[in-house]
Design a protein around this motif. Structure first.
Motif, PDB file in Angstrom:
ATOM      1  N   GLN A   1       0.867  -1.189   0.000  1.00 24.32           N
ATOM      2  CA  GLN A   1       0.000   0.000   0.000  1.00 24.32           C
ATOM      3  C   GLN A   1       0.898   1.233   0.000  1.00 24.32           C
ATOM      4  OE1 GLN A   1      -3.827   1.109   1.854  1.00 24.32           O
ATOM      5  NE2 GLN A   1      -3.385  -0.576   3.232  1.00 24.32           N
ATOM      6  N   PRO A   2       0.663   2.202  -0.885  1.00 24.98           N
ATOM      7  CA  PRO A   2       1.510   3.402  -0.915  1.00 24.98           C
ATOM      8  C   PRO A   2       1.164   4.344   0.241  1.00 24.98           C
ATOM      9  CG  PRO A   2      -0.220   3.570  -2.567  1.00 24.98           C
ATOM     10  CD  PRO A   2      -0.359   2.208  -1.947  1.00 24.98           C
ATOM     11  N   LYS A   3       1.601   3.986   1.426  1.00 26.82           N
ATOM     12  CA  LYS A   3       1.192   4.682   2.657  1.00 26.82           C
ATOM     13  C   LYS A   3       1.656   6.134   2.680  1.00 26.82           C
ATOM     14  CE  LYS A   3       3.385   1.325   4.473  1.00 26.82           C
ATOM     15  NZ  LYS A   3       3.436   0.525   3.235  1.00 26.82           N
ATOM     16  N   TYR A   4       2.912   6.353   2.318  1.00 24.44           N
ATOM     17  CA  TYR A   4       3.440   7.708   2.328  1.00 24.44           C
ATOM     18  C   TYR A   4       2.682   8.575   1.327  1.00 24.44           C
ATOM     19  CZ  TYR A   4       7.012  11.397   2.548  1.00 24.44           C
ATOM     20  OH  TYR A   4       7.658  12.593   2.732  1.00 24.44           O
ATOM     21  N   ARG A   5       2.437   8.018   0.118  1.00 23.49           N
ATOM     22  CA  ARG A   5       1.699   8.769  -0.906  1.00 23.49           C
ATOM     23  C   ARG A   5       0.249   8.981  -0.498  1.00 23.49           C
ATOM     24  NH1 ARG A   5       0.751   6.943  -5.708  1.00 23.49           N
ATOM     25  NH2 ARG A   5       1.399   4.772  -5.487  1.00 23.49           N
ATOM     26  N   LEU A   6      -0.308   8.051   0.283  1.00 20.83           N
ATOM     27  CA  LEU A   6      -1.668   8.223   0.780  1.00 20.83           C
ATOM     28  C   LEU A   6      -1.742   9.481   1.651  1.00 20.83           C
ATOM     29  CD1 LEU A   6      -3.897   5.332   2.098  1.00 20.83           C
ATOM     30  CD2 LEU A   6      -3.972   7.572   3.175  1.00 20.83           C
ATOM     31  N   GLY A   7      -0.741   9.655   2.528  1.00 23.05           N
ATOM     32  CA  GLY A   7      -0.691  10.842   3.375  1.00 23.05           C
ATOM     33  C   GLY A   7      -0.507  12.109   2.569  1.00 23.05           C
ATOM     34  N   GLN A   8       0.395  12.065   1.579  1.00 26.97           N
ATOM     35  CA  GLN A   8       0.621  13.226   0.712  1.00 26.97           C
ATOM     36  C   GLN A   8      -0.637  13.597  -0.054  1.00 26.97           C
ATOM     37  OE1 GLN A   8       4.025  11.753  -1.573  1.00 26.97           O
ATOM     38  NE2 GLN A   8       5.272  13.379  -0.691  1.00 26.97           N
ATOM     39  N   ALA A   9      -1.309  12.580  -0.613  1.00 23.21           N
ATOM     40  CA  ALA A   9      -2.508  12.838  -1.411  1.00 23.21           C
ATOM     41  C   ALA A   9      -3.604  13.469  -0.561  1.00 23.21           C
ATOM     42  CB  ALA A   9      -3.002  11.532  -2.038  1.00 23.21           C
ATOM     43  N   ALA A  10      -3.705  13.049   0.700  1.00 21.31           N
ATOM     44  CA  ALA A  10      -4.723  13.610   1.585  1.00 21.31           C
ATOM     45  C   ALA A  10      -4.480  15.100   1.820  1.00 21.31           C
ATOM     46  CB  ALA A  10      -4.732  12.857   2.912  1.00 21.31           C
TER      47      ALA A  10
END
Length: 334
Positions: A292-301
């Motif tokens: 899961q792209p966890k870091y990108r999930l945070g950035q996208a949010a």
């Protein structure tokens, strides 16, 4: 009393550059920033307080985030992406831990609204689908929900394609030669767990592999749940040759229980997890898992929230991030 114009003249830069340095609203080179700060110090300039600026522009440049407590480092890795993105955008982050408690979450929301945050990030799957008291008082505050199911209020959403991830996990086991395949799910009342399990079932169906209910255990996304689920599988009789464990934390518990029972991974039993938490690559054996792209999930949010604040998006939007397969050592090729 010195003004920004005075500082600009002394430092040999424009007034707007002085404003960006003092208010930290845009990147300015270290050399120019040093000149501006030195001039401000020499002129005894005192920057207006953050509170004064926020009252003027009706922005505090602060984001509130609510997250559920868990032993799962997945959440910490997402928060890292949020925090770094806030820093890069010159925003402050106030992080509230709900402890999975509804009343604590509502109290945290009240606190964040009192702090006049510009927007909210919600990552509290325990409240999936619920109406959250307190938010109705501020209908104009933008909200981004991170990786949980449909909500009863309008918001933007960032999510992992859990259905695709579950499908990929089962497909990898099938392509590795496995036909006797089990699954330890998360709580199926939660959309993430349901979608991963549905993707798993689709892959089996497409390949004419029967779903053996004896090899399906519903669990809780925690290490202990994985450990106890494997014990239940053993009690039911013969084990499958491979198991899709629907997150890495439960996979750790499964591997621990299997080791205690003298069952070797992957020689006797293959395991594939989900999330690709940082420690997955250092487990013994290194865990094959769905990333899961966890870091990108945070950035996208954060990016979606800021776009909403700048009115670059109007209608509620869903940003879906795609999972990928991380092949390591826990799946045996037959």
């Amino acid at each position: 009393m010195a003004t920004m114009k005075d500082i600009a003249k002394l430092a040999g830069v424009s007034t707007s550059t002085v404003s960006h340095v003092i208010n930290k609203t845009r990147f300015v080179s270290e050399e120019i920033s040093e000149r501006v700060n030195s001039a401000a110090k020499e002129l005894n300039y005192y920057a207006p307080s953050a509170l004064a600026r926020s009252l003027k522009v009706k922005r505090t440049r602060t984001i509130g985030m609510l997250v559920t407590t868990s032993t799962n480092p997945f959440f910490g890795e997402v928060v890292k992406g949020v925090e770094r993105s806030c820093y890069q955008q010159n925003y402050n982050l106030i992080l509230c831990n709900t402890e999975g408690d509804n009343q604590r979450m509502k109290a945290s929301i009240d606190t964040l609204l009192q702090k006049r945050v510009d927007g909210l990030l919600l990552m509290c799957s325990t409240l999936e689908g619920e109406s959250i008291a307190g938010l109705e008082r501020c209908p104009d505050i933008p909200i981004v929900v991170m990786d949980w199911g449909p909500m009863s209020f309008a918001c933007d959403k960032i999510q992992d394609n859990s259905y695709r991830g579950g499908y990929m996990a089962a497909k990898h086991l099938i392509e590795s030669g496995h036909k006797d395949i089990g699954c330890i799910t998360g709580p199926l009342s939660k959309h993430q767990a349901e979608y991963r399990f549905n993707g798993f079932k689709t892959a089996l169906l497409e390949n004419d592999i029967p779903l053996n209910q004896n090899w399906i255990i519903e669990s809780d996304f925690e290490c202990k749940g994985g450990y106890e689920s494997f014990t239940k599988l053993q009690e039911r009789g013969a084990l499958p040759s491979a198991i899709f464990v629907c997150n890495d934390m439960m996979a750790m518990g499964v591997i621990n229980a299997a080791n205690e029972a003298g069952i070797r991974i992957p020689e006797d039993l293959s395991i594939i997890g989900y999330d690709d938490i940082h420690i997955a690559q250092y487990m013994t054996p290194a865990l094959t898992t769905i990333h899961q792209p966890k870091y990108r999930l945070g950035q996208a949010a954060v990016n979606t929230l800021l776009q909403r604040l700048e009115k670059e998006i109007v209608e509620p939007t869903v940003v879906q991030l795609e999972p990928t397969l991380m092949t390591r050592k826990s799946v045996k090729i037959l």
